[in-house]
Design an enzyme around this catalytic site. Structure first.
Site, PDB file in Angstrom:
ATOM      1  N   GLY A  27     -72.896  57.842   0.800  1.00 34.32           N
ATOM      2  CA  GLY A  27     -72.824  58.946  -0.140  1.00 34.32           C
ATOM      3  C   GLY A  27     -71.784  59.656   0.156  1.00 34.32           C
ATOM      4  N   ASN A  82     -79.438  48.619   9.851  1.00 32.25           N
ATOM      5  CA  ASN A  82     -80.213  48.086   8.750  1.00 32.25           C
ATOM      6  C   ASN A  82     -80.362  46.617   9.015  1.00 32.25           C
ATOM      7  OD1 ASN A  82     -79.744  50.310   6.759  1.00 32.25           O
ATOM      8  ND2 ASN A  82     -77.952  50.115   7.254  1.00 32.25           N
ATOM      9  N   ASP A  89     -84.429  55.163  11.105  1.00 29.84           N
ATOM     10  CA  ASP A  89     -83.571  54.246  11.665  1.00 29.84           C
ATOM     11  C   ASP A  89     -82.226  54.674  12.245  1.00 29.84           C
ATOM     12  OD1 ASP A  89     -82.440  55.059   9.262  1.00 29.84           O
ATOM     13  OD2 ASP A  89     -82.755  53.187   8.130  1.00 29.84           O
ATOM     14  N   LYS A 114     -88.869  48.131  10.449  1.00 33.23           N
ATOM     15  CA  LYS A 114     -87.476  48.475  10.972  1.00 33.23           C
ATOM     16  C   LYS A 114     -87.533  49.401  12.298  1.00 33.23           C
ATOM     17  CE  LYS A 114     -84.237  50.496   8.447  1.00 33.23           C
ATOM     18  NZ  LYS A 114     -82.918  50.451   7.539  1.00 33.23           N
ATOM     19  N   ALA A 173     -92.630  36.849  55.366  1.00 34.94           N
ATOM     20  CA  ALA A 173     -92.271  35.992  54.371  1.00 34.94           C
ATOM     21  C   ALA A 173     -93.487  35.041  53.851  1.00 34.94           C
ATOM     22  CB  ALA A 173     -91.228  35.221  54.758  1.00 34.94           C
ATOM     23  N   ARG A 226     -83.252  43.682   5.536  1.00 29.52           N
ATOM     24  CA  ARG A 226     -82.233  43.071   5.819  1.00 29.52           C
ATOM     25  C   ARG A 226     -82.190  42.886   7.682  1.00 29.52           C
ATOM     26  NH1 ARG A 226     -77.669  46.996   4.504  1.00 29.52           N
ATOM     27  NH2 ARG A 226     -76.405  45.675   5.926  1.00 29.52           N
ATOM     28  N   TYR A 276     -95.667  38.387  47.220  1.00 36.26           N
ATOM     29  CA  TYR A 276     -96.227  38.900  45.747  1.00 36.26           C
ATOM     30  C   TYR A 276     -97.150  40.034  46.392  1.00 36.26           C
ATOM     31  CZ  TYR A 276     -99.208  40.310  42.057  1.00 36.26           C
ATOM     32  OH  TYR A 276     -99.875  40.738  41.160  1.00 36.26           O
TER      33      TYR A 276
END
Ligand code: UD1
Ligand code: CA
Length: 447
Positions: A140, A226, A105, A22, A362, A15, A348
């Site tokens: 369950g 899920n 999961d 998963k 700058a 799913r 940078y």
């Protein structure tokens, strides 16, 4: 008493509608599998076994990535949770102590809950983690009698009467190793799904005169993922919780809902996080630092009193000492910026060291990549780098040195020296006015 973990992660996760297994989908920047392993790691398990199947190689690599000693075992065919646990038997041979079975999961089970389960083991042979669900759906159901857990009935097998039970099974089970594997060996698959249900060990235990009990936790802890919709909801849950933890510990946030955190984000007391800041994994921000709006940080360390942003990007290996200023549209990667240095605008800095109190003008760029290899730029203390300086690495600028604006630095600059590398300026009197009128005339002629 020693503890071992068995983490079930063989299922396909159909799913999720994804090629990625998963348990490798992420919450707070870490795979679901790591979250499951993380809460249990505080118990210092003697062994960790991960049961893999679908996407086994990727899942195994992720498990080892979290814990180099984790052992992976393959479940070639997914015949049920009981069958999955049985696959871990050899990997746990010789281990004496309690085994906790977790699902890969199910990311939010807390360490405290696991400790409560281990405590309950003092009085019961099998301990199951349950939760009260107002809407128990497909879970369950736990059939209890007072403190005793009698059996677990899977949703597909419940009677109409049992369907009304709201005490549900989270899937987390704890039992002594020998006991667990003896019980698991006795599980059959005569049920609605033709699967070997781990949950059947409760009834088998009781038939053998052993005891079982359920401890409970909040439903929010037992959430299993899920689908992508559940994943997104779990991410929201995670973010809310993590923000609250940080705020409660003394972090200032004006708009917490706009700040996104990772599982390992660490922020000190009195640090201020402005709106719209993203913390990818591996970030530490120390007390009193300020992260201004719209900044993105990953794998970075920001010391006390430092300011980052607005609109700054710190990439892995950015190491900012105390009182450093990194301003707008600045990117820093794999670089150590020493105390009080300033990199305030449009710059940078990659693969570099910048000394204390140096000022980077700058538009400065460390040209660290020659198309094949990366090279380092070293800047001393109390240096002034003029605006728009290109620092062609590898290159070193000495202490108290200076570069003139728009200089392309290709050679090392000694201590105290000034580097200037640009063509000399000439002024042409009246030239601008002449050119303007020429151009305007051309435009007019064109219509
Ligand atoms: C299981 C429980 C159910 C509980 C629910 C909680 C059983 C029989 N049922 O049901 O009582 O309420 O979890 O979410 O245990 N897995 C394997 N190999 C397999 C089968 C499953 O590794 O052969 C793994 C899955 O990858 C998953 C976990 O076990 O991580 C749970 O399996 P899943 O099929 O989702 O169990 P549920 O039907 O949800
Ligand atoms: Ca499930």
């Amino acid at each position: 008493m020693s503890t071992a973990l068995v983490i079930l992660a063989a299922g396909k996760g159909t799913r999720m509608e994804s090629d990625l297994p998963k348990v490798l989908h992420k919450i707070g920047g870490a795979p679901l599998l790591h979250h499951a392993m993380l809460s249990a790691s505080a118990l210092e398990p003697e062994r960790t076994v991960v049961v893999t199947g679908h996407g086994a190689e990727l899942v195994e690599a992720a498990a080892r990535d979290f814990d180099g000693d984790a052992v992976a075992v393959r479940q070639e065919e997914q015949l049920g949770t009981g069958h999955a646990v049985a696959q871990s038997r050899n990997a746990l041979s010789g281990f004496e102590g309690d085994i906790i079975v977790l699902y890969g999961d199910t990311p939010f089970i807390s360490t405290e809950t696991l400790r409560t389960m281990l405590d309950a083991r003092n009085n019961h042979d099998v301990v199951v983690l349950g939760f009260e669900a107002p809407d128990p759906g497909l879970y369950g159901r736990l059939i209890t009698d007072g403190n005793s857990l009698l059996r677990i009935v899977e949703y597909k097998d419940v009677t109409d009467e049992e369907r009304g039970i709201t005490l549900c099974n989270s899937g987390v089970i704890c039992a002594d190793a020998k006991c667990l594997f003896d019980l698991v060996a006795a599980i059959g698959n005569k049920n609605a799904s033709k699967e070997y249900y781990l949950t059947d060990i409760v009834e088998i235990a009781r038939q053998r005169g052993l005891t079982a009990t359920a401890v409970t936790c909040d439903e929010a802890e037992t959430i299993g993922i899920n689908s992508r919709i559940e994943l997104a909801a779990a991410e929201t849950t995670f973010q809310t919780r993590k923000r609250q933890e940080l705020i409660a510990s003394g972090v200032q946030m004006q708009a917490p809902d706009t700040v996104f955190l990772s599982y390992d984000t660490t922020i000190g007391r009195d640090a201020e996080i402005e709106p719209n800041v993203i913390f990818a994994p591996g970030v530490t921000v120390e007390s009193g630092a300020r992260i201004r709006a719209f900044s993105h940080l990953e794998g970075a360390h920001v010391s006390r009193g430092a300011t980052v942003g607005p609109f700054a990007r710190l990439r892995p290996g950015a190491e900012l000492a105390e009182d450093v200023h990194v301003g707008n549209f600045v990117e820093i990667k794999n670089a150590a910026i020493d105390e009080g240095a300033k990199v305030n605008h449009l710059t940078y800095i990659g693969d570099a060291d910048i000394g204390a109190r140096s000022n980077i003008g700058a538009g400065t760029i460390t040209c660290n990549y020659d198309g094949v290899m990366k090279h380092r730029t070293t800047i001393g203390r109390d240096v002034f780098i003029g605006s728009n300086t290109m620092l062609v690495a590898p290159v070193t600028i000495g202490d108290e040195a200076m570069t003139a604006t728009a200089t392309t630095v290709t050679k090392d600059v000694p201590d105290g020296a000034m580097a200037i590398g640009r063509t000399e300026q000439t002024n042409k009197p009246g030239f601008a006015r002449k050119l303007f009128s020429l151009l305007r005339a051309k435009k007019q002629a064109k219509g």
